[in-house]
Every structure is written in structure tokens, then in C-alpha cells.
Design an enzyme around this catalytic site. Structure first.
Site, PDB file in Angstrom:
ATOM      1  N   GLU A 182       0.823  -1.202   0.000  1.00 46.59           N
ATOM      2  CA  GLU A 182       0.000   0.000   0.000  1.00 46.59           C
ATOM      3  C   GLU A 182       0.862   1.258   0.000  1.00 46.59           C
ATOM      4  OE1 GLU A 182      -2.573  -0.035   3.338  1.00 46.59           O
ATOM      5  OE2 GLU A 182      -3.590  -1.879   2.766  1.00 46.59           O
ATOM      6  N   CYS A 226       3.075   8.596   1.367  1.00 42.97           N
ATOM      7  CA  CYS A 226       3.398   7.642   2.421  1.00 42.97           C
ATOM      8  C   CYS A 226       3.794   6.326   1.757  1.00 42.97           C
ATOM      9  CB  CYS A 226       2.203   7.451   3.341  1.00 42.97           C
ATOM     10  SG  CYS A 226       2.495   6.265   4.681  1.00 42.97           S
ATOM     11  N   CYS A 252       4.526  -6.721   7.945  1.00 41.13           N
ATOM     12  CA  CYS A 252       5.377  -6.143   8.982  1.00 41.13           C
ATOM     13  C   CYS A 252       5.545  -7.135  10.125  1.00 41.13           C
ATOM     14  CB  CYS A 252       4.764  -4.844   9.509  1.00 41.13           C
ATOM     15  SG  CYS A 252       5.816  -3.998  10.725  1.00 41.13           S
ATOM     16  N   CYS A 309       2.341  -4.696  15.996  1.00 43.23           N
ATOM     17  CA  CYS A 309       1.581  -3.677  16.725  1.00 43.23           C
ATOM     18  C   CYS A 309       0.105  -4.071  16.787  1.00 43.23           C
ATOM     19  CB  CYS A 309       1.751  -2.314  16.058  1.00 43.23           C
ATOM     20  SG  CYS A 309       3.458  -1.736  15.995  1.00 43.23           S
ATOM     21  N   CYS A 362      -2.597  -2.206  14.506  1.00 43.75           N
ATOM     22  CA  CYS A 362      -2.283  -2.014  13.089  1.00 43.75           C
ATOM     23  C   CYS A 362      -2.788  -3.172  12.243  1.00 43.75           C
ATOM     24  CB  CYS A 362      -0.768  -1.868  12.922  1.00 43.75           C
ATOM     25  SG  CYS A 362      -0.218  -1.681  11.212  1.00 43.75           S
ATOM     26  N   CYS A 372      -2.651   2.173   7.752  1.00 44.26           N
ATOM     27  CA  CYS A 372      -1.707   1.200   7.203  1.00 44.26           C
ATOM     28  C   CYS A 372      -2.264  -0.216   7.215  1.00 44.26           C
ATOM     29  CB  CYS A 372      -0.418   1.261   8.011  1.00 44.26           C
ATOM     30  SG  CYS A 372       0.834   0.130   7.441  1.00 44.26           S
TER      31      CYS A 372
END
Length: 369
Positions: free
Chosen positions: A94, A107, A114, A118, A121, A336
Site C-alpha cells: 500500500e 506515504c 510487517c 503492533c 495495526c 496502514c
């Protein structure tokens, strides 16, 4: 489908000059290629009209350009555009186009997925597939710039992935954006959850960029709950590395703080945050980011306007410069990982490449008020 030929996108001018020489051409042909890729944003060797046809044919036999392809885009009323881009091997990432009255920002992602985990997220819920190359990082910018009627002057590395866990590609992409694309390094921001070795290494790269620390909590216990990988480095280790970064680079940092209702948004936590940063004598502002809704097992929610105001007031009263990120793109899954996850859940088929947004449509989008 994994490509077998190396990509030209991601090579700097010196590397492109060497490629030209190896293919029997003078070095200046490499400089021409660099201009076509990074300044003119062409996605086809055939479009490089000042290169001899025979040379273009030799290039095509040995290299691919390696441009990402747009498979989906969503446009918000405020002008924000969320892109889902397909890479050469079929993976997707993205990127977000963010127009403001005084500038346009992009961005960018640095990884497919990832590993940081987190809890707030959407990207973290899918895990990590692989790192991006420097060319794949810069390619996101080029795709958006080619469609934009305005110059994209600012770039934030705040998309999918942890940039400092993809250190070499991140640093090379920063140098490409500065040296090849022509952006001011001072308009480039790299965000990290606090990868201590990466922060210390980045301090020695002589890159006048902005480092943003994703802080999100004033104490280790809460931070470990929100960011599981935070258990590896405690806040004192991370902030010591940030202090060293500030000492070496003479640059202020930005401290990103995601506000989650009832979790980390109390005035007491704001005062603890200010005291923590003061203890380490860290320069820079705190950037408050109200939670952009993602479905989480914990049921995290956005704080109330009153809670945001109280938190900000407590920080300001403690002497800390505080900003609040403008909410952009709520209606188009701009946080995100949201769009990629939704597309994956709704359609298991191969994503279709879509045509570009007409420039007339982009130029007619309203500016935020």
C-alpha cells in the site's frame, strides 16, 4: 510470477552508467536512463526515445524496469488516494497520496507486511512476507508522482513495514529520492518503532532527514502491550539511541503518539510522556495521531475529542511542542494495511491492474479545509 531479470528501477546513475558500458554504450547513456526513470517517470523502455533502438533491445534482453502496477485505488473526498500496488513477484503493498494546501506528501511502504506486531495495526495482522528493494520503495513514489498534477515534495516512510528492519534498502531509497528524484532530504521522514541498532547506524549516514519514533506509551509495560517487539528494547535504550541520533545529526526528532481511547489518552499519561522526553533532553515535537479504526481483538476505539484536547493541553502545559495529525482518508481504509487486508479478504483471485486516474479528476479534487 517471479521475475528473473534484474530491475533498472533502484539503480543509481553510477550503476546505470556501468550497465550502459557493459552493454557496449558510452556512460552517458546511463545518465539518460536515470533521467527517464527518476525525473520523467516512464514505465517502458520504448518510451526512452533518445536511446538507440538497438540499445533498448539489448536492455530489454537483460533487464526489466520493475515498475509497480496499480491494482486498486480509492479516492477520498479530501483528495487522499490509497493505492494498492502489485510488485514483480505478485506481492502487493500500500501507498498513500496526501494532498495539502501547501504541499503534497506520499506515504511509502518498506516491507510486504510487517513483523512488529503492533496490536492496533492492520498490517501487523498479516505478518511479514518479505522486504522491499530500494527500487520497489522508490517505485511507489514514481507511480503516484506520474499521476499527480502537483509535485510530491514530502515523503514519509510510515506505510507497511518497519524501515529499519530493511535498513540497506531504506537508506538506498532515501539516497535515490534525494539524489536521483531531486527531493530535499529535509522533506523525508523515516518512522521506526525503536530499532536501536538501526537508529544508531542511521545517525552516521549523513542524511539530513527527520527521524520519527513511534512511541505510543510513556512506560515499558503499556508499550509492550501495544507493540510486542518493544520487549526487545526498553524505552531507556531507545531514547538513549534517539539522544545519540540528535547529538550526531543536530536534527530534532518527531515522537509519534497514537491515541487510543481509554488506553493511553489520559492527562496523567501525557505528563508522564513529557517527563520521559525531558529526562533524556530530547528535542522535537510530539505528533498526536487519533486511532484510525481497525478491528482488533482488544476492541480499541478512537478517543473522544475531549480526551484528545485534555491530552494535548497536558503536554503543552509541560512545555512540549505538540501537533495533531490531520485525519485523512477514513472512508477509504487509509490506515496502514487496511486496504490490502480488505482486498485479500474479499477477493482471493489475482488482482487486476487498473488504469490511472485521469489528471483532470485529480486536479479537481477539493483541498482540505
Amino acid at each position: 510470477m517471479e521475475h528473473k531479470l534484474p530491475c533498472l528501477l533502484g539503480c543509481n546513475t553510477k550503476e546505470l552508467e556501468q550497465i550502459a558500458i557493459e552493454l557496449g554504450e558510452p556512460a552517458y547513456r546511463g545518465r539518460q536512463i536515470a533521467r527517464w526513470i527518476y525525473r520523467k517517470q516512464v514505465d517502458s523502455l520504448d518510451a526512452m526515445s533518445d536511446l538507440p533502438a538497438a540499445f533498448r533491445a539489448r536492455l530489454a534482453a537483460h533487464y526489466v524496469l520493475g515498475w509497480p502496477q496499480v491494482v486498486h485505488r480509492e479516492v477520498a473526498a479530501d483528495g487522499t488516494i490509497k493505492y494498492l500496488l502489485r510488485l514483480e513477484d505478485g506481492q502487493s503493498v500500500e501507498s498513500v497520496y496526501l494532498p495539502y494546501p501547501d504541499r503534497v506528501s506520499a506515504c511509502l511502504s518498506t516491507q510486504v507486511g510487517c513483523p512488529a506486531g503492533c496490536r492496533f495495526c492492520a498490517t501487523a495482522q498479516g505478518g511479514l512476507a518479505r522486504n522491499l528493494t530500494a527500487g520497489e520503495i522508490v517505485g511507489q513514489y514514481l507511480v503516484m508522482q506520474r499521476e499527480s498534477p502537483r509535485r510530491i515534495s514530502h515523503v514519509v516512510y510510515m506505510g507497511m513495514g518497519e524501515p529499519l528492519w530493511n535498513y540497506e534498502a531504506t537508506v538506498k531509497s532515501l539516497r535515490l529520492l534525494g539524489g536521483e528524484v531531486g527531493l530535499s532530504m529535509r522533506n523525508l521522514t523515516v518512522s521506526t518503532v525503536g530499532v536501536v541498532p538501526g537508529i544508531l547506524a542511521l545517525a552516521k549516514e549523513d542524511l539530513p532527514i527527520t527521524l520519527a519514533l513511534s512511541l505510543h506509551a510513556p512506560d515499558d509495560a503499556l508499550r509492550a502491550r501495544l507493540i510486542p517487539t518493544a520487549r526487545k528494547w526498553k524505552l531507556d535504550e531507545i531514547l538513549a539511541a534517539c539522544a545519540e541520533y540528535a547529538r550526531i545529526t543536530k536534527r530534532n526528532l518527531t515522537f509519534e503518539y497514537l491515541l487510543i481511547g481509554g488506553v493511553n489518552d489520559s492527562p496523567e499519561q501525557a505528563r508522564a510522556l513529557a517527563a520521559l522526553l525531558e529526562r533524556w533532553k530530547l528535542p522535537g515535537n510530539v505528533n498526536l495521531i487519533p486511532f484510525n479504526y481497525v478491528e482488533t481483538p482488544e476492541g480499541f476505539r478512537r478517543p473522544t475529542r475531549e480526551a484528545i484536547a485534555r491530552f494535548r493541553e497536558a503536554l503543552v502545559a509541560a512545555g512540549r511542542v505538540t501537533t495533531q495529525r490531520m485525519t485523512r482518508g477514513d472512508a477509504i481504509n487509509a490506515a496502514c494495511g487496511q486496504l490490502r487486508r480488505r482486498m485479500a479478504l474479499s477477493d482471493n483471485k489475482t488482482l487486476r491492474v487498473v488504469s490511472s486516474v485521469p489528471r483532470a479528476m485529480l486536479s479537481s479534487l477539493p483541498e482540505p479545509t
